[in-house]
Design a protein around this motif. Structure first.
Motif, mmCIF file in Angstrom:
data_model
loop_
_atom_site.group_PDB
_atom_site.id
_atom_site.type_symbol
_atom_site.label_atom_id
_atom_site.label_comp_id
_atom_site.label_asym_id
_atom_site.label_seq_id
_atom_site.Cartn_x
_atom_site.Cartn_y
_atom_site.Cartn_z
ATOM 1 N N ASN A 98 0.824 -1.219 0.000
ATOM 2 C CA ASN A 98 0.000 0.000 0.000
ATOM 3 C C ASN A 98 0.848 1.255 0.000
ATOM 4 O OD1 ASN A 98 -2.519 -1.247 0.014
ATOM 5 N ND2 ASN A 98 -2.420 -1.600 2.217
ATOM 6 N N ILE A 99 2.098 1.154 0.430
ATOM 7 C CA ILE A 99 2.892 2.375 0.599
ATOM 8 C C ILE A 99 3.221 3.022 -0.747
ATOM 9 C CG2 ILE A 99 5.292 1.516 0.607
ATOM 10 C CD1 ILE A 99 5.388 3.246 3.381
ATOM 11 N N SER A 327 16.037 -2.766 5.500
ATOM 12 C CA SER A 327 15.757 -1.591 6.340
ATOM 13 C C SER A 327 16.402 -0.341 5.735
ATOM 14 C CB SER A 327 16.240 -1.816 7.770
ATOM 15 O OG SER A 327 17.646 -1.806 7.846
ATOM 16 N N SER A 328 17.543 -0.537 5.096
ATOM 17 C CA SER A 328 18.219 0.581 4.421
ATOM 18 C C SER A 328 17.471 0.954 3.131
ATOM 19 C CB SER A 328 19.659 0.159 4.125
ATOM 20 O OG SER A 328 20.259 1.042 3.237
ATOM 21 N N ASN A 329 17.130 -0.045 2.324
ATOM 22 C CA ASN A 329 16.454 0.220 1.047
ATOM 23 C C ASN A 329 15.063 0.833 1.225
ATOM 24 O OD1 ASN A 329 18.265 -0.483 -1.012
ATOM 25 N ND2 ASN A 329 17.873 -2.669 -0.740
ATOM 26 N N TYR A 333 10.825 5.125 1.572
ATOM 27 C CA TYR A 333 9.357 5.222 1.552
ATOM 28 C C TYR A 333 8.902 5.992 2.789
ATOM 29 C CZ TYR A 333 10.189 1.749 -1.987
ATOM 30 O OH TYR A 333 10.668 1.115 -3.105
ATOM 31 N N ASP A 334 8.858 7.312 2.614
ATOM 32 C CA ASP A 334 8.598 8.168 3.785
ATOM 33 C C ASP A 334 7.388 9.073 3.573
ATOM 34 O OD1 ASP A 334 9.604 9.850 1.869
ATOM 35 O OD2 ASP A 334 11.442 10.356 2.954
ATOM 36 N N GLY A 335 6.657 8.883 2.450
ATOM 37 C CA GLY A 335 5.467 9.699 2.216
ATOM 38 C C GLY A 335 5.774 11.078 1.669
ATOM 39 N N MET A 336 7.037 11.349 1.336
ATOM 40 C CA MET A 336 7.401 12.698 0.881
ATOM 41 C C MET A 336 7.317 12.859 -0.636
ATOM 42 S SD MET A 336 7.974 14.604 3.449
ATOM 43 C CE MET A 336 6.784 13.761 4.479
ATOM 44 N N ARG A 337 7.910 11.915 -1.373
ATOM 45 C CA ARG A 337 8.073 12.135 -2.816
ATOM 46 C C ARG A 337 7.033 11.412 -3.671
ATOM 47 N NH1 ARG A 337 12.935 11.602 -0.530
ATOM 48 N NH2 ARG A 337 12.974 9.382 -0.920
ATOM 49 N N TYR A 338 6.608 10.224 -3.247
ATOM 50 C CA TYR A 338 5.665 9.453 -4.062
ATOM 51 C C TYR A 338 4.950 8.472 -3.159
ATOM 52 C CZ TYR A 338 9.899 6.619 -3.865
ATOM 53 O OH TYR A 338 11.005 5.960 -3.423
ATOM 54 N N TYR A 351 5.896 10.633 8.905
ATOM 55 C CA TYR A 351 6.713 9.434 8.637
ATOM 56 C C TYR A 351 6.109 8.211 9.325
ATOM 57 C CZ TYR A 351 10.893 12.010 6.921
ATOM 58 O OH TYR A 351 11.783 12.764 6.203
ATOM 59 N N GLU A 352 5.870 8.354 10.631
ATOM 60 C CA GLU A 352 5.405 7.204 11.418
ATOM 61 C C GLU A 352 4.057 6.694 10.912
ATOM 62 O OE1 GLU A 352 5.469 8.699 15.405
ATOM 63 O OE2 GLU A 352 7.614 8.294 15.674
ATOM 64 N N ASN A 353 3.118 7.609 10.682
ATOM 65 C CA ASN A 353 1.770 7.207 10.262
ATOM 66 C C ASN A 353 1.777 6.605 8.859
ATOM 67 O OD1 ASN A 353 0.994 8.201 12.702
ATOM 68 N ND2 ASN A 353 0.062 10.091 11.927
ATOM 69 N N THR A 354 2.594 7.192 7.976
ATOM 70 C CA THR A 354 2.683 6.677 6.601
ATOM 71 C C THR A 354 3.179 5.245 6.606
ATOM 72 O OG1 THR A 354 3.100 8.875 5.707
ATOM 73 C CG2 THR A 354 3.782 7.010 4.345
ATOM 74 N N ARG A 355 4.244 5.010 7.374
ATOM 75 C CA ARG A 355 4.822 3.658 7.389
ATOM 76 C C ARG A 355 3.923 2.665 8.113
ATOM 77 N NH1 ARG A 355 11.139 5.481 8.137
ATOM 78 N NH2 ARG A 355 11.416 5.982 5.944
#
Length: 495
Positions: A98-99, A327-329, A333-338, A351-355
């Motif tokens: 979903n992310i 965890s690095s890759n 996915y932080d909800g900022m760019r796409y 960040y927390e809610n998106t993930r």
């Protein structure tokens, strides 16, 4: 020319379809239309999460025009399925998470670009475990794939394996002539074994990782799932090749892998690793392994017992290295760019809610493990130790190659199990990779070939492991095993 019956078109092998197209027995549009109808009828399998029939028919029509003009490529007109981990320009790519939301890439992965360069047709995007993390295709945000195979007298839904469950199920159910897949710890070979299909993970660096959503960059490798050994060879030849956009891509020529299928394997030394005889392995898998050894002996091979002493540490090392890299890759996915963006009072909350909303439980589990083993107090105890074990596993194989040319093992410790059976027990699920992770850690080519049925009538696979860059020998041995096993059974249609 009358249009042939559509089911007879979908039951063709890739090689058979390419020959038929070349002989003008049917057109790519007819072939593609037959597969589109098969996909529509097979929606209960949940193999395709995005169908692209209009795009497929446009590509097929363009292929027919090229063929008429005498400029057809090696795969011209062949309809394929694409695992939804490969970015496809203008076509939604989600990694079944979903992310990523409705992410539509503006670029094409190198592997799929190679297939379109050779004239292949895209039928749509295939289901997988979220971010390729899983062994049963049950972690997908689009729901699990159902294996087209059923146990004798049973209507219990079985897993097609993972993470490339959609790819394996689609090929097994004749929904495409072949499919792209990826393998980080067994995700091509285990689903191939569970569905009676052929799957090869090539040498690390043989196929470009550019445009493939990353899970564990030092382990991930693309490869095909196909109906036959020859079909897998044809697809791998098209998918492979040097790519300057991937720093791990090998700058070496790509052989015509299909030319190795059917070659004599007389005189080859085949290693049988004694450490792969694990406790509690079903008698049917022991028997299949013994059958495989006997078939190779008959074909003129010498069988040698070898030792891979660090095998027992492979799974623990894998489940430290892979989550660490994940965890690095997945930090991007932080909800900022796409992709998905959840609301929050401040940046940290976003960040927390998106993930929390976007990632599934298994992905979260692996990110947490990975972050833990990379953290300051534990880096030496876990991650560095795992890297040392990985080196030892690679050295085990180097020693084995002094005695033999390839190895023969089972692909998976069981036949396909029921959906939901292991999903509450991560350790039981991880044990599915016991025979496959070693070659990802060592970067070696390995292939699963369907070789028999268990007592429930479910397919079982044998695995061939080769030296780095020696896919040719792997294909020759696989071709001999395929011939000896004579595996022709298809899943009985219930969907």
């Amino acid at each position: 020319m009358s249009a042939p019956h559509s089911t007879s078109l979908t039951s063709l092998t890739l090689k058979g379809a390419l020959d038929g197209l070349a002989a003008r027995d049917f057109t790519s549009v007819e072939l593609t239309q037959a597969h589109i109808e098969a996909i529509e009828a097979a929606r209960p399998l949940n193999a395709f999460i995005l169908e692209t029939p209009d795009k497929a028919l446009d590509m097929a029509a363009a292929s027919d025009a090229r063929r008429a003009a005498g400029t057809a490529g090696a795969l011209d007109g062949a309809p394929l399925g694409i695992k939804d981990l490969f970015c496809t320009e203008g076509v939604r790519t989600t990694a079944c998470s979903n992310i990523l939301g409705n992410f539509i890439p503006q670029y094409e992965s190198t592997v799929t670009a190679n297939l379109w360069r050779d004239g292949a047709v895209m039928l749509g995007k295939l289901n997988l475990d979220q971010f390729a993390m899983g062994s049963s295709n049950e972690t997908s945000a689009f729901g699990p794939v159902t294996n087209p195979w059923r146990g004798a007298g049973s209507d219990k839904a079985l897993t097609p394996g993972g993470s490339s469950g959609g790819s394996a199920a689609a090929v097994a159910a004749d929904l495409c002539l072949g499919a792209t897949a990826t393998d980080t710890g067994g995700s091509i070979r285990q689903p191939a074994a569970f569905t009676g299909t052929v799957g090869i993970k090539p040498t690390y660096g043989r196929c470009s990782r550019w445009g493939v959503v990353a899970f564990a960059s030092s382990l991930d490798q693309a490869g095909p799932i196909a109906k036959t050994v020859e079909d897998a060879a044809i697809l791998l030849t098209a998918m492979s090749g040097h790519d300057p956009k991937d720093s791990t891509s090998l700058d070496i020529p790509v052989p015509d892998f299909a030319s190795f299928v059917g070659k004599s394997i007389k005189g080859l030394r085949i290693g049988v690793p004694k450490e792969y005889r694990v406790d509690g392995m079903p008698a049917e898998i022991e028997k299949l392994w013994a059958d495989g050894i006997a078939w190779l002996k008959e074909a003129g091979c010498e069988i040698v017992e070898v030792s891979l002493p660090h095998t027992k540490y492979a799974l623990p090392a894998y489940y430290i290295v892979a989550p660490a890299e994940a965890s690095s890759n997945l930090a991007r996915y932080d909800g900022m760019r796409y992709g998905l963006r959840a609301d929050g009072a401040n940046l940290t909350e976003v960040y927390e809610n998106t993930r929390a909303e976007g990632f599934g439980d298994e992905v979260k589990r692996r990110i947490l493990i990975g972050t833990y083993v990379l953290s300051a107090g534990y880096y030496d105890a876990y991650y560095l130790k795992a890297l040392k074990v990985r080196r030892r596993i690679a050295e085990d194989f180097d020693k084995a190659w002094e005695q033999c040319d390839a190895l023969l093992t089972p692909t998976a410790p069981s036949a396909a199990f029921g959906l939901g059976e292991n999903s509450n027990d991560p350790i039981a699920m991880y044990l599915n990779d016991v025979f496959t992770v070693t070659t990802n850690l060592a970067g070696l080519p390995s292939m699963s070939v369907p070789a028999g049925l268990d007592s429930q009538g479910l397919p079982l696979g044998l695995q061939i492991i080769g030296r780095a860059l020696d896919e040719g020998t792997v294909f020759s041995i696989a071709g001999a095993l395929e011939k000896s096993a004579g595996f022709k059974t298809k899943a009985a249609k219930w969907w």
